[in-house]
Motif scaffolding. Sequence first.
Motif, PDB file in Angstrom:
ATOM      1  N   ASP A   1     -53.515 -19.269 -17.214  1.00  0.00           N
ATOM      2  CA  ASP A   1     -52.507 -19.769 -18.149  1.00  0.00           C
ATOM      3  C   ASP A   1     -51.251 -20.095 -17.344  1.00  0.00           C
ATOM      4  OD1 ASP A   1     -50.583 -20.229 -20.042  1.00  0.00           O
ATOM      5  OD2 ASP A   1     -51.192 -18.587 -21.359  1.00  0.00           O
ATOM      6  N   ARG A   2     -50.947 -21.386 -17.185  1.00  0.00           N
ATOM      7  CA  ARG A   2     -49.822 -21.785 -16.329  1.00  0.00           C
ATOM      8  C   ARG A   2     -48.487 -21.282 -16.878  1.00  0.00           C
ATOM      9  NH1 ARG A   2     -51.398 -25.274 -12.476  1.00  0.00           N
ATOM     10  NH2 ARG A   2     -53.398 -26.343 -12.744  1.00  0.00           N
ATOM     11  N   ALA A   3     -48.388 -21.159 -18.191  1.00  0.00           N
ATOM     12  CA  ALA A   3     -47.131 -20.701 -18.788  1.00  0.00           C
ATOM     13  C   ALA A   3     -46.914 -19.210 -18.541  1.00  0.00           C
ATOM     14  CB  ALA A   3     -47.125 -21.002 -20.287  1.00  0.00           C
ATOM     15  N   GLN A   4     -48.023 -18.460 -18.558  1.00  0.00           N
ATOM     16  CA  GLN A   4     -47.909 -17.009 -18.448  1.00  0.00           C
ATOM     17  C   GLN A   4     -48.020 -16.541 -16.992  1.00  0.00           C
ATOM     18  OE1 GLN A   4     -51.033 -14.647 -20.347  1.00  0.00           O
ATOM     19  NE2 GLN A   4     -49.465 -13.359 -21.283  1.00  0.00           N
ATOM     20  N   GLY A   5     -48.918 -17.116 -16.206  1.00  0.00           N
ATOM     21  CA  GLY A   5     -49.100 -16.693 -14.825  1.00  0.00           C
ATOM     22  C   GLY A   5     -50.162 -15.612 -14.721  1.00  0.00           C
ATOM     23  N   ILE A   6     -50.886 -15.611 -13.595  1.00  0.00           N
ATOM     24  CA  ILE A   6     -52.023 -14.711 -13.454  1.00  0.00           C
ATOM     25  C   ILE A   6     -51.591 -13.243 -13.391  1.00  0.00           C
ATOM     26  CG2 ILE A   6     -52.060 -14.942 -10.918  1.00  0.00           C
ATOM     27  CD1 ILE A   6     -55.134 -14.734 -11.142  1.00  0.00           C
ATOM     28  N   TYR A   7     -50.459 -12.951 -12.719  1.00  0.00           N
ATOM     29  CA  TYR A   7     -50.049 -11.551 -12.586  1.00  0.00           C
ATOM     30  C   TYR A   7     -49.578 -10.972 -13.916  1.00  0.00           C
ATOM     31  CZ  TYR A   7     -50.556 -11.663  -7.541  1.00  0.00           C
ATOM     32  OH  TYR A   7     -51.076 -11.740  -6.279  1.00  0.00           O
ATOM     33  N   THR A   8     -49.008 -11.789 -14.759  1.00  0.00           N
ATOM     34  CA  THR A   8     -48.625 -11.314 -16.091  1.00  0.00           C
ATOM     35  C   THR A   8     -49.873 -10.982 -16.911  1.00  0.00           C
ATOM     36  OG1 THR A   8     -46.636 -12.694 -16.025  1.00  0.00           O
ATOM     37  CG2 THR A   8     -47.323 -11.878 -18.175  1.00  0.00           C
ATOM     38  N   GLN A   9     -50.906 -11.826 -16.780  1.00  0.00           N
ATOM     39  CA  GLN A   9     -52.172 -11.538 -17.473  1.00  0.00           C
ATOM     40  C   GLN A   9     -52.771 -10.224 -16.984  1.00  0.00           C
ATOM     41  OE1 GLN A   9     -54.992 -14.894 -18.112  1.00  0.00           O
ATOM     42  NE2 GLN A   9     -53.513 -16.098 -16.929  1.00  0.00           N
ATOM     43  N   LEU A  10     -52.728 -10.013 -15.651  1.00  0.00           N
ATOM     44  CA  LEU A  10     -53.277  -8.777 -15.095  1.00  0.00           C
ATOM     45  C   LEU A  10     -52.489  -7.563 -15.587  1.00  0.00           C
ATOM     46  CD1 LEU A  10     -53.949  -9.856 -11.394  1.00  0.00           C
ATOM     47  CD2 LEU A  10     -55.618  -9.542 -13.218  1.00  0.00           C
ATOM     48  N   LYS A  11     -51.175  -7.712 -15.689  1.00  0.00           N
ATOM     49  CA  LYS A  11     -50.349  -6.601 -16.163  1.00  0.00           C
ATOM     50  C   LYS A  11     -50.721  -6.215 -17.588  1.00  0.00           C
ATOM     51  CE  LYS A  11     -45.882  -6.684 -15.298  1.00  0.00           C
ATOM     52  NZ  LYS A  11     -44.428  -6.989 -15.428  1.00  0.00           N
ATOM     53  N   TRP A  12     -50.926  -7.205 -18.460  1.00  0.00           N
ATOM     54  CA  TRP A  12     -51.288  -6.904 -19.845  1.00  0.00           C
ATOM     55  C   TRP A  12     -52.701  -6.346 -19.955  1.00  0.00           C
ATOM     56  CZ3 TRP A  12     -48.297  -5.997 -23.743  1.00  0.00           C
ATOM     57  CH2 TRP A  12     -47.003  -6.524 -23.739  1.00  0.00           C
ATOM     58  N   LEU A  13     -53.587  -6.775 -19.059  1.00  0.00           N
ATOM     59  CA  LEU A  13     -54.933  -6.190 -19.038  1.00  0.00           C
ATOM     60  C   LEU A  13     -54.857  -4.715 -18.664  1.00  0.00           C
ATOM     61  CD1 LEU A  13     -57.172  -8.958 -17.408  1.00  0.00           C
ATOM     62  CD2 LEU A  13     -57.508  -7.899 -19.646  1.00  0.00           C
ATOM     63  N   ARG A  14     -54.062  -4.390 -17.664  1.00  0.00           N
ATOM     64  CA  ARG A  14     -53.911  -2.989 -17.265  1.00  0.00           C
ATOM     65  C   ARG A  14     -53.312  -2.165 -18.402  1.00  0.00           C
ATOM     66  NH1 ARG A  14     -50.295  -3.810 -12.349  1.00  0.00           N
ATOM     67  NH2 ARG A  14     -50.170  -1.538 -12.217  1.00  0.00           N
ATOM     68  N   ARG A  15     -52.325  -2.720 -19.104  1.00  0.00           N
ATOM     69  CA  ARG A  15     -51.733  -2.003 -20.225  1.00  0.00           C
ATOM     70  C   ARG A  15     -52.760  -1.748 -21.326  1.00  0.00           C
ATOM     71  NH1 ARG A  15     -45.942  -5.337 -20.547  1.00  0.00           N
ATOM     72  NH2 ARG A  15     -44.915  -4.173 -18.876  1.00  0.00           N
ATOM     73  N   SER A  16     -53.589  -2.730 -21.599  1.00  0.00           N
ATOM     74  CA  SER A  16     -54.631  -2.575 -22.622  1.00  0.00           C
ATOM     75  C   SER A  16     -55.634  -1.511 -22.210  1.00  0.00           C
ATOM     76  CB  SER A  16     -55.343  -3.912 -22.859  1.00  0.00           C
ATOM     77  OG  SER A  16     -54.426  -4.909 -23.252  1.00  0.00           O
ATOM     78  N   LEU A  17     -55.999  -1.495 -20.931  1.00  0.00           N
ATOM     79  CA  LEU A  17     -56.967  -0.516 -20.444  1.00  0.00           C
ATOM     80  C   LEU A  17     -56.397   0.900 -20.511  1.00  0.00           C
ATOM     81  CD1 LEU A  17     -58.349  -2.517 -17.390  1.00  0.00           C
ATOM     82  CD2 LEU A  17     -59.667  -1.798 -19.396  1.00  0.00           C
ATOM     83  N   ILE A  18     -55.106   1.060 -20.205  1.00  0.00           N
ATOM     84  CA  ILE A  18     -54.469   2.373 -20.313  1.00  0.00           C
ATOM     85  C   ILE A  18     -54.549   2.880 -21.757  1.00  0.00           C
ATOM     86  CG2 ILE A  18     -52.209   3.526 -20.296  1.00  0.00           C
ATOM     87  CD1 ILE A  18     -51.555   1.914 -17.765  1.00  0.00           C
ATOM     88  N   ALA A  19     -54.240   2.018 -22.709  1.00  0.00           N
ATOM     89  CA  ALA A  19     -54.289   2.403 -24.122  1.00  0.00           C
ATOM     90  C   ALA A  19     -55.714   2.779 -24.536  1.00  0.00           C
ATOM     91  CB  ALA A  19     -53.762   1.263 -24.987  1.00  0.00           C
ATOM     92  N   ILE A  20     -56.699   2.017 -24.078  1.00  0.00           N
ATOM     93  CA  ILE A  20     -58.098   2.294 -24.420  1.00  0.00           C
ATOM     94  C   ILE A  20     -58.536   3.640 -23.852  1.00  0.00           C
ATOM     95  CG2 ILE A  20     -60.475   1.545 -23.991  1.00  0.00           C
ATOM     96  CD1 ILE A  20     -59.397  -1.366 -24.127  1.00  0.00           C
ATOM     97  N   LEU A  21     -58.143   3.929 -22.612  1.00  0.00           N
ATOM     98  CA  LEU A  21     -58.554   5.183 -21.969  1.00  0.00           C
ATOM     99  C   LEU A  21     -57.938   6.395 -22.666  1.00  0.00           C
ATOM    100  CD1 LEU A  21     -58.257   3.986 -18.277  1.00  0.00           C
ATOM    101  CD2 LEU A  21     -60.354   4.805 -19.365  1.00  0.00           C
TER     102      LEU A  21
END
Length: 426
Positions: free
Chosen positions: A339-359
């Motif tokens: 996503d050019r607007a969001q950027g790959i590292y921002t996507q990775l950050k939100w994925l990590r946040r989601s995984l923390i919540a799931i765990l």
Amino acid sequence: IPERITRHPAVYVLSLGVFACAMASNGVIALAHQYGYNFLLYYLGVVMMFALAALLLMPLLRLCRVYQLASLADVLTFRFRSPWVGAAVTIAMCITLLPLLSLQIQAVADSIHILSGNSAALAPGGDRHNQLALLFCIIITVFSILFGTRHVSSQDRNTGLVTAIAFESLVKLSALMVLFAAAIYPIFGGFTGLEQWLVDNQRLHHDLVQPIQGDHARALLLIFFAGAVCMPHIFHMAFAENNDGRDLRSATWGLPLYLLLLSLPILPVTWAGAKLGHALPMDYSGLAIGMALRSIPVSAAAFVACLSAASATIIVTTLALANMCLNHLVLPFRPLQIDRAQGIYTQLKWLRRSLIAILILAGYLFFVTLSDRQSLTQLALVAFTGTLQFLPGIIATPYWSKANRNGLLVGLGGGLGIWFFAMLLP
């Protein structure tokens, strides 16, 4: 906070105090009540690992720094040249750590029940209010996200996290020292009164010096020895957050010293709980002392010791597991849509946040499923024994050049299978 403080070796050493989870603030008291001096095995396993740092920890640190490896799954994937190894280790680690997450949640939830005067809820079949545990999990999820995912890359050293965990270790030690003083002086009237009480209670003295029979002591020592390098929160703080190799050398004597101080209050608090004859589980003798003395500061110290230990463990454990899941489960099998607007590292950050919540949610569901049928010590032993299965792979990494991924996967599968049917399922 100035860098001369945040990058001081003492801060790194104190951050390794994350090993002392709610087991160290609560569960080890029950261990001391049941097995006497043998409770020290919990600390001695870690002390042995750091005393032998030159044989295992130093080679692992050099490997992690040269190749930018941040987790146990990274190390074993790199060593055995297979993404399947990383995926298998990550899945196994998430399963084996569920009892440890549940332990932290149970310790805090039970402490809140006791402080609110609802200790009857701790009895089998008691009316437990799991909403309190859920509220704690929601709060700690927010803290985990704030502390653990500020950096866009998981490779960046999180100075704020290290400093916060070091501060937590000081808080935990200070709170336990308050309990130590409360047990010695108001309960026994000083060291002389404690000595006389022990003389009058010879059965306690017999239990204190009675060794654990057979191979049990050696097995416990091995379990806690392995936990010092196999547990993801310890691995993360020791290697991923290491800024200078000399800091690990400082930890070889600094961490044992910290654990020595942490262990000093355990027996006096245990004996004070035995003298009071309270109806609570022995794990919560600190709270029982505060309630018997009608002292808000002592009760608060017991609760803060538990809360700080449990919070730090959950934060670092879920952060480490989230990074492992992202690198070895999500990204290899689910390529990111750029996503050019969001950027790959921002996507990775939100994925990590989601995984923390799931765990954290998984840990809460495991806690609810158990319905408080297990003690804190039982949960700790199940978790530590599960992570013991990773020790052969770690030792093989620097020392066994002929070890291969097939042997690792078969050994890991067999060990975890036995652990699942012999310990987790029962």
